[in-house]
Write a protein that holds these residues in place. Sequence first.
Motif, PDB file in Angstrom:
ATOM      1  N   ALA A   1       0.824  -1.207   0.000  1.00 38.49           N
ATOM      2  CA  ALA A   1       0.000   0.000   0.000  1.00 38.49           C
ATOM      3  C   ALA A   1       0.859   1.258   0.000  1.00 38.49           C
ATOM      4  O   ALA A   1       0.570   2.223  -0.711  1.00 38.49           O
ATOM      5  CB  ALA A   1      -0.932   0.007   1.205  1.00 38.49           C
ATOM      6  N   SER A   2       1.932   1.250   0.767  1.00 37.51           N
ATOM      7  CA  SER A   2       2.786   2.437   0.806  1.00 37.51           C
ATOM      8  C   SER A   2       3.507   2.639  -0.527  1.00 37.51           C
ATOM      9  O   SER A   2       3.704   3.765  -0.966  1.00 37.51           O
ATOM     10  CB  SER A   2       3.787   2.360   1.960  1.00 37.51           C
ATOM     11  N   LEU A   3       3.907   1.553  -1.184  1.00 38.48           N
ATOM     12  CA  LEU A   3       4.554   1.672  -2.490  1.00 38.48           C
ATOM     13  C   LEU A   3       3.588   2.213  -3.538  1.00 38.48           C
ATOM     14  O   LEU A   3       3.949   3.049  -4.358  1.00 38.48           O
ATOM     15  CB  LEU A   3       5.122   0.323  -2.936  1.00 38.48           C
ATOM     16  N   LEU A   4       2.348   1.750  -3.515  1.00 36.02           N
ATOM     17  CA  LEU A   4       1.359   2.239  -4.469  1.00 36.02           C
ATOM     18  C   LEU A   4       1.048   3.705  -4.221  1.00 36.02           C
ATOM     19  O   LEU A   4       0.922   4.492  -5.160  1.00 36.02           O
ATOM     20  CB  LEU A   4       0.074   1.406  -4.383  1.00 36.02           C
ATOM     21  N   THR A   5       0.935   4.077  -2.969  1.00 36.36           N
ATOM     22  CA  THR A   5       0.669   5.470  -2.640  1.00 36.36           C
ATOM     23  C   THR A   5       1.810   6.349  -3.120  1.00 36.36           C
ATOM     24  O   THR A   5       1.595   7.396  -3.718  1.00 36.36           O
ATOM     25  CB  THR A   5       0.476   5.639  -1.118  1.00 36.36           C
ATOM     26  N   ALA A   6       3.037   5.943  -2.861  1.00 33.53           N
ATOM     27  CA  ALA A   6       4.194   6.727  -3.285  1.00 33.53           C
ATOM     28  C   ALA A   6       4.248   6.853  -4.798  1.00 33.53           C
ATOM     29  O   ALA A   6       4.637   7.886  -5.325  1.00 33.53           O
ATOM     30  CB  ALA A   6       5.476   6.084  -2.763  1.00 33.53           C
ATOM     31  N   GLN A   7       3.841   5.816  -5.494  1.00 34.33           N
ATOM     32  CA  GLN A   7       3.899   5.818  -6.953  1.00 34.33           C
ATOM     33  C   GLN A   7       2.948   6.858  -7.541  1.00 34.33           C
ATOM     34  O   GLN A   7       3.228   7.443  -8.573  1.00 34.33           O
ATOM     35  CB  GLN A   7       3.545   4.422  -7.477  1.00 34.33           C
ATOM     36  N   PHE A   8       1.809   7.105  -6.894  1.00 34.78           N
ATOM     37  CA  PHE A   8       0.814   7.990  -7.460  1.00 34.78           C
ATOM     38  C   PHE A   8       0.737   9.351  -6.775  1.00 34.78           C
ATOM     39  O   PHE A   8      -0.116  10.152  -7.103  1.00 34.78           O
ATOM     40  CB  PHE A   8      -0.560   7.315  -7.440  1.00 34.78           C
ATOM     41  N   GLU A   9       1.645   9.618  -5.845  1.00 34.46           N
ATOM     42  CA  GLU A   9       1.669  10.936  -5.232  1.00 34.46           C
ATOM     43  C   GLU A   9       2.172  11.938  -6.253  1.00 34.46           C
ATOM     44  O   GLU A   9       3.074  11.650  -7.042  1.00 34.46           O
ATOM     45  CB  GLU A   9       2.598  10.948  -4.013  1.00 34.46           C
ATOM     46  N   PRO A  10       1.604  13.143  -6.246  1.00 36.27           N
ATOM     47  CA  PRO A  10       2.076  14.147  -7.199  1.00 36.27           C
ATOM     48  C   PRO A  10       3.487  14.595  -6.855  1.00 36.27           C
ATOM     49  O   PRO A  10       3.910  14.532  -5.707  1.00 36.27           O
ATOM     50  CB  PRO A  10       1.081  15.293  -7.013  1.00 36.27           C
ATOM     51  N   GLU A  11       4.194  15.037  -7.882  1.00 29.78           N
ATOM     52  CA  GLU A  11       5.543  15.567  -7.672  1.00 29.78           C
ATOM     53  C   GLU A  11       5.418  16.823  -6.816  1.00 29.78           C
ATOM     54  O   GLU A  11       4.448  17.565  -6.926  1.00 29.78           O
ATOM     55  CB  GLU A  11       6.180  15.912  -9.017  1.00 29.78           C
ATOM     56  N   PRO A  12       6.409  17.091  -5.986  1.00 27.36           N
ATOM     57  CA  PRO A  12       6.362  18.319  -5.194  1.00 27.36           C
ATOM     58  C   PRO A  12       6.422  19.539  -6.095  1.00 27.36           C
ATOM     59  O   PRO A  12       7.011  19.503  -7.170  1.00 27.36           O
ATOM     60  CB  PRO A  12       7.597  18.223  -4.303  1.00 27.36           C
ATOM     61  N   LYS A  13       5.783  20.614  -5.666  1.00 22.86           N
ATOM     62  CA  LYS A  13       5.785  21.862  -6.424  1.00 22.86           C
ATOM     63  C   LYS A  13       6.964  22.706  -5.951  1.00 22.86           C
ATOM     64  O   LYS A  13       7.251  22.780  -4.776  1.00 22.86           O
ATOM     65  CB  LYS A  13       4.477  22.628  -6.211  1.00 22.86           C
ATOM     66  N   TYR A  14       7.633  23.348  -6.872  1.00 23.13           N
ATOM     67  CA  TYR A  14       8.802  24.151  -6.549  1.00 23.13           C
ATOM     68  C   TYR A  14       8.582  25.591  -6.987  1.00 23.13           C
ATOM     69  O   TYR A  14       8.567  25.879  -8.168  1.00 23.13           O
ATOM     70  CB  TYR A  14      10.060  23.601  -7.235  1.00 23.13           C
ATOM     71  N   ASP A  15       8.380  26.454  -6.010  1.00 23.00           N
ATOM     72  CA  ASP A  15       8.415  27.879  -6.280  1.00 23.00           C
ATOM     73  C   ASP A  15       9.724  28.408  -5.698  1.00 23.00           C
ATOM     74  O   ASP A  15      10.537  27.631  -5.199  1.00 23.00           O
ATOM     75  CB  ASP A  15       7.190  28.588  -5.695  1.00 23.00           C
ATOM     76  N   ALA A  16       9.933  29.694  -5.770  1.00 24.43           N
ATOM     77  CA  ALA A  16      11.195  30.256  -5.288  1.00 24.43           C
ATOM     78  C   ALA A  16      11.445  29.901  -3.827  1.00 24.43           C
ATOM     79  O   ALA A  16      12.560  29.526  -3.450  1.00 24.43           O
ATOM     80  CB  ALA A  16      11.186  31.771  -5.473  1.00 24.43           C
ATOM     81  N   ALA A  17      10.414  29.969  -2.998  1.00 23.77           N
ATOM     82  CA  ALA A  17      10.567  29.663  -1.572  1.00 23.77           C
ATOM     83  C   ALA A  17      10.884  28.192  -1.352  1.00 23.77           C
ATOM     84  O   ALA A  17      11.689  27.840  -0.480  1.00 23.77           O
ATOM     85  CB  ALA A  17       9.304  30.057  -0.806  1.00 23.77           C
ATOM     86  N   ALA A  18      10.267  27.305  -2.142  1.00 19.80           N
ATOM     87  CA  ALA A  18      10.505  25.860  -1.986  1.00 19.80           C
ATOM     88  C   ALA A  18      11.933  25.497  -2.382  1.00 19.80           C
ATOM     89  O   ALA A  18      12.567  24.658  -1.737  1.00 19.80           O
ATOM     90  CB  ALA A  18       9.500  25.062  -2.815  1.00 19.80           C
ATOM     91  N   VAL A  19      12.435  26.110  -3.432  1.00 19.93           N
ATOM     92  CA  VAL A  19      13.823  25.853  -3.863  1.00 19.93           C
ATOM     93  C   VAL A  19      14.779  26.301  -2.763  1.00 19.93           C
ATOM     94  O   VAL A  19      15.677  25.556  -2.354  1.00 19.93           O
ATOM     95  CB  VAL A  19      14.143  26.558  -5.201  1.00 19.93           C
ATOM     96  N   SER A  20      14.564  27.501  -2.247  1.00 21.81           N
ATOM     97  CA  SER A  20      15.422  28.026  -1.177  1.00 21.81           C
ATOM     98  C   SER A  20      15.334  27.163   0.075  1.00 21.81           C
ATOM     99  O   SER A  20      16.351  26.896   0.725  1.00 21.81           O
ATOM    100  CB  SER A  20      15.030  29.468  -0.851  1.00 21.81           C
ATOM    101  N   ALA A  21      14.133  26.708   0.426  1.00 24.41           N
ATOM    102  CA  ALA A  21      13.952  25.867   1.618  1.00 24.41           C
ATOM    103  C   ALA A  21      14.689  24.538   1.464  1.00 24.41           C
ATOM    104  O   ALA A  21      15.297  24.051   2.419  1.00 24.41           O
ATOM    105  CB  ALA A  21      12.464  25.632   1.881  1.00 24.41           C
ATOM    106  N   LEU A  22      14.640  23.952   0.277  1.00 28.20           N
ATOM    107  CA  LEU A  22      15.343  22.691   0.043  1.00 28.20           C
ATOM    108  C   LEU A  22      16.851  22.885   0.171  1.00 28.20           C
ATOM    109  O   LEU A  22      17.533  22.094   0.832  1.00 28.20           O
ATOM    110  CB  LEU A  22      14.987  22.118  -1.331  1.00 28.20           C
ATOM    111  N   VAL A  23      17.367  23.928  -0.429  1.00 30.37           N
ATOM    112  CA  VAL A  23      18.808  24.207  -0.345  1.00 30.37           C
ATOM    113  C   VAL A  23      19.201  24.420   1.118  1.00 30.37           C
ATOM    114  O   VAL A  23      20.216  23.888   1.581  1.00 30.37           O
ATOM    115  CB  VAL A  23      19.181  25.422  -1.228  1.00 30.37           C
ATOM    116  N   ASP A  24      18.380  25.158   1.856  1.00 34.05           N
ATOM    117  CA  ASP A  24      18.661  25.387   3.277  1.00 34.05           C
ATOM    118  C   ASP A  24      18.679  24.076   4.054  1.00 34.05           C
ATOM    119  O   ASP A  24      19.532  23.871   4.923  1.00 34.05           O
ATOM    120  CB  ASP A  24      17.629  26.333   3.895  1.00 34.05           C
ATOM    121  N   ARG A  25      17.742  23.174   3.741  1.00 30.85           N
ATOM    122  CA  ARG A  25      17.686  21.888   4.446  1.00 30.85           C
ATOM    123  C   ARG A  25      18.927  21.047   4.164  1.00 30.85           C
ATOM    124  O   ARG A  25      19.479  20.403   5.062  1.00 30.85           O
ATOM    125  CB  ARG A  25      16.431  21.106   4.079  1.00 30.85           C
ATOM    126  N   VAL A  26      19.401  21.050   2.923  1.00 33.74           N
ATOM    127  CA  VAL A  26      20.609  20.292   2.594  1.00 33.74           C
ATOM    128  C   VAL A  26      21.797  20.875   3.358  1.00 33.74           C
ATOM    129  O   VAL A  26      22.610  20.127   3.916  1.00 33.74           O
ATOM    130  CB  VAL A  26      20.882  20.275   1.071  1.00 33.74           C
TER     131      VAL A  26
END
Length: 129
Positions: free
Chosen positions: A15-40
């Motif tokens: 069930a978890s594999l099927l759910t992961a397969q059909f989850e939408p891709e994350p959306k990336y706006d300017a804030a999301a890109v910056s947040a990801l870089v900050d997390r890394v």
Amino acid sequence: MNRTTLPVASLFIAASLLTAQFEPEPKYDAAAVSALVDRVHEDLDHAYGVFHFSNADRDRLNHAEKDLREFSQKWEHGKFDKGQLNGAIESVQHVLCNNKLPAEQRDALSGDITQLRRMREAYERHEIK
């Protein structure tokens, strides 16, 4: 282990594999890109704090931080530099492949690389401006 434990566990995994397969891709706006870089950056910094590295290990971490910082600086000025992002991804991957990190830090950085690659793919699909 009783007879129902394995089938029930298998069902949850499927069930978890099927759910992961059909989850939408994350959306990336300017804030999301910056947040990801900050997390890394945070995950790389955390790796510094929990483990004693050899000089070569520390050099790899420093190189990954530098590449990511350079990508971030360009992004702050409105330029998504795919080549710089590729370099940052390769540097973080190099840290994973060659440093002796505790499992928690390895998992965090591995997840970061996955997210950075997804972000690059989103950029290639023109979903990031």
